[in-house]
Motif scaffolding. Structure first.
Motif, PDB file in Angstrom:
ATOM      1  N   LEU A  75       0.828  -1.206   0.000  1.00 47.98           N
ATOM      2  CA  LEU A  75       0.000   0.000   0.000  1.00 47.98           C
ATOM      3  C   LEU A  75       0.864   1.259   0.000  1.00 47.98           C
ATOM      4  O   LEU A  75       0.565   2.211  -0.720  1.00 47.98           O
ATOM      5  CB  LEU A  75      -0.946  -0.011   1.196  1.00 47.98           C
ATOM      6  N   ALA A  76       1.939   1.250   0.748  1.00 47.58           N
ATOM      7  CA  ALA A  76       2.845   2.398   0.769  1.00 47.58           C
ATOM      8  C   ALA A  76       3.517   2.587  -0.586  1.00 47.58           C
ATOM      9  O   ALA A  76       3.619   3.722  -1.090  1.00 47.58           O
ATOM     10  CB  ALA A  76       3.891   2.216   1.862  1.00 47.58           C
ATOM     11  N   ILE A  77       3.959   1.507  -1.206  1.00 50.59           N
ATOM     12  CA  ILE A  77       4.617   1.595  -2.514  1.00 50.59           C
ATOM     13  C   ILE A  77       3.650   2.090  -3.574  1.00 50.59           C
ATOM     14  O   ILE A  77       3.975   2.970  -4.384  1.00 50.59           O
ATOM     15  CB  ILE A  77       5.215   0.224  -2.902  1.00 50.59           C
ATOM     16  N   VAL A  78       2.438   1.548  -3.591  1.00 44.42           N
ATOM     17  CA  VAL A  78       1.433   1.963  -4.575  1.00 44.42           C
ATOM     18  C   VAL A  78       1.036   3.421  -4.354  1.00 44.42           C
ATOM     19  O   VAL A  78       0.850   4.175  -5.313  1.00 44.42           O
ATOM     20  CB  VAL A  78       0.202   1.023  -4.525  1.00 44.42           C
ATOM     21  N   MET A 137      -7.226   1.019  -4.110  1.00 41.27           N
ATOM     22  CA  MET A 137      -8.523   0.715  -3.498  1.00 41.27           C
ATOM     23  C   MET A 137      -8.558  -0.704  -2.933  1.00 41.27           C
ATOM     24  O   MET A 137      -9.020  -0.930  -1.814  1.00 41.27           O
ATOM     25  CB  MET A 137      -9.650   0.908  -4.513  1.00 41.27           C
ATOM     26  N   VAL A 138      -8.074  -1.663  -3.697  1.00 39.87           N
ATOM     27  CA  VAL A 138      -8.094  -3.062  -3.257  1.00 39.87           C
ATOM     28  C   VAL A 138      -7.206  -3.251  -2.031  1.00 39.87           C
ATOM     29  O   VAL A 138      -7.601  -3.899  -1.049  1.00 39.87           O
ATOM     30  CB  VAL A 138      -7.656  -3.995  -4.409  1.00 39.87           C
ATOM     31  N   LEU A 139      -6.009  -2.657  -2.063  1.00 47.06           N
ATOM     32  CA  LEU A 139      -5.099  -2.801  -0.930  1.00 47.06           C
ATOM     33  C   LEU A 139      -5.629  -2.095   0.314  1.00 47.06           C
ATOM     34  O   LEU A 139      -5.434  -2.569   1.440  1.00 47.06           O
ATOM     35  CB  LEU A 139      -3.714  -2.275  -1.294  1.00 47.06           C
ATOM     36  N   THR A 140      -6.320  -0.977   0.124  1.00 48.46           N
ATOM     37  CA  THR A 140      -6.910  -0.280   1.264  1.00 48.46           C
ATOM     38  C   THR A 140      -8.010  -1.121   1.901  1.00 48.46           C
ATOM     39  O   THR A 140      -8.110  -1.207   3.132  1.00 48.46           O
ATOM     40  CB  THR A 140      -7.474   1.087   0.828  1.00 48.46           C
ATOM     41  N   LEU A 141      -8.828  -1.754   1.082  1.00 53.01           N
ATOM     42  CA  LEU A 141      -9.873  -2.629   1.614  1.00 53.01           C
ATOM     43  C   LEU A 141      -9.266  -3.827   2.344  1.00 53.01           C
ATOM     44  O   LEU A 141      -9.749  -4.236   3.403  1.00 53.01           O
ATOM     45  CB  LEU A 141     -10.801  -3.102   0.495  1.00 53.01           C
ATOM     46  N   LEU A 142      -8.184  -4.395   1.779  1.00 49.47           N
ATOM     47  CA  LEU A 142      -7.519  -5.507   2.453  1.00 49.47           C
ATOM     48  C   LEU A 142      -6.900  -5.069   3.779  1.00 49.47           C
ATOM     49  O   LEU A 142      -6.974  -5.801   4.766  1.00 49.47           O
ATOM     50  CB  LEU A 142      -6.428  -6.093   1.552  1.00 49.47           C
ATOM     51  N   ALA A 143      -6.298  -3.894   3.803  1.00 51.68           N
ATOM     52  CA  ALA A 143      -5.706  -3.398   5.047  1.00 51.68           C
ATOM     53  C   ALA A 143      -6.792  -3.154   6.102  1.00 51.68           C
ATOM     54  O   ALA A 143      -6.593  -3.442   7.274  1.00 51.68           O
ATOM     55  CB  ALA A 143      -4.941  -2.105   4.779  1.00 51.68           C
TER      56      ALA A 143
END
Length: 77
Positions: free
Chosen positions: A9-12, A66-72
């Protein structure tokens, strides 16, 4: 798993910020300053192609964000 999602998420996020800053806007922001010399040497067609590529990359990075934020958010429990 949560650590991997947070790192991705940080890299993206950083990549998304950079790609958005590189795109040319109405005031030709950072992209105009960087790509101005290339337009004179290569032509305006190349600049439009780069803007189109940056637009596609922005969409991909936005979806990944968006996907990584939902996973986090799912792993917070």
């Amino acid at each position: 798993m949560k650590v991997a999602v947070d790192i991705l998420l940080a890299i993206v996020s950083i990549a998304l910020i950079l790609v958005v800053l590189l795109q040319s806007g109405k005031s030709a922001g950072l992209s105009g300053a960087i790509g101005g010399a290339s337009e004179q040497l290569i032509g305006k067609t190349k600049a439009r192609g780069i803007d189109a590529l940056l637009g596609k990359i922005t969409v991909v990075l936005g979806v990944l964000f968006m996907v990584l934020t939902l996973l986090a958010g799912y792993f917070i429990k």
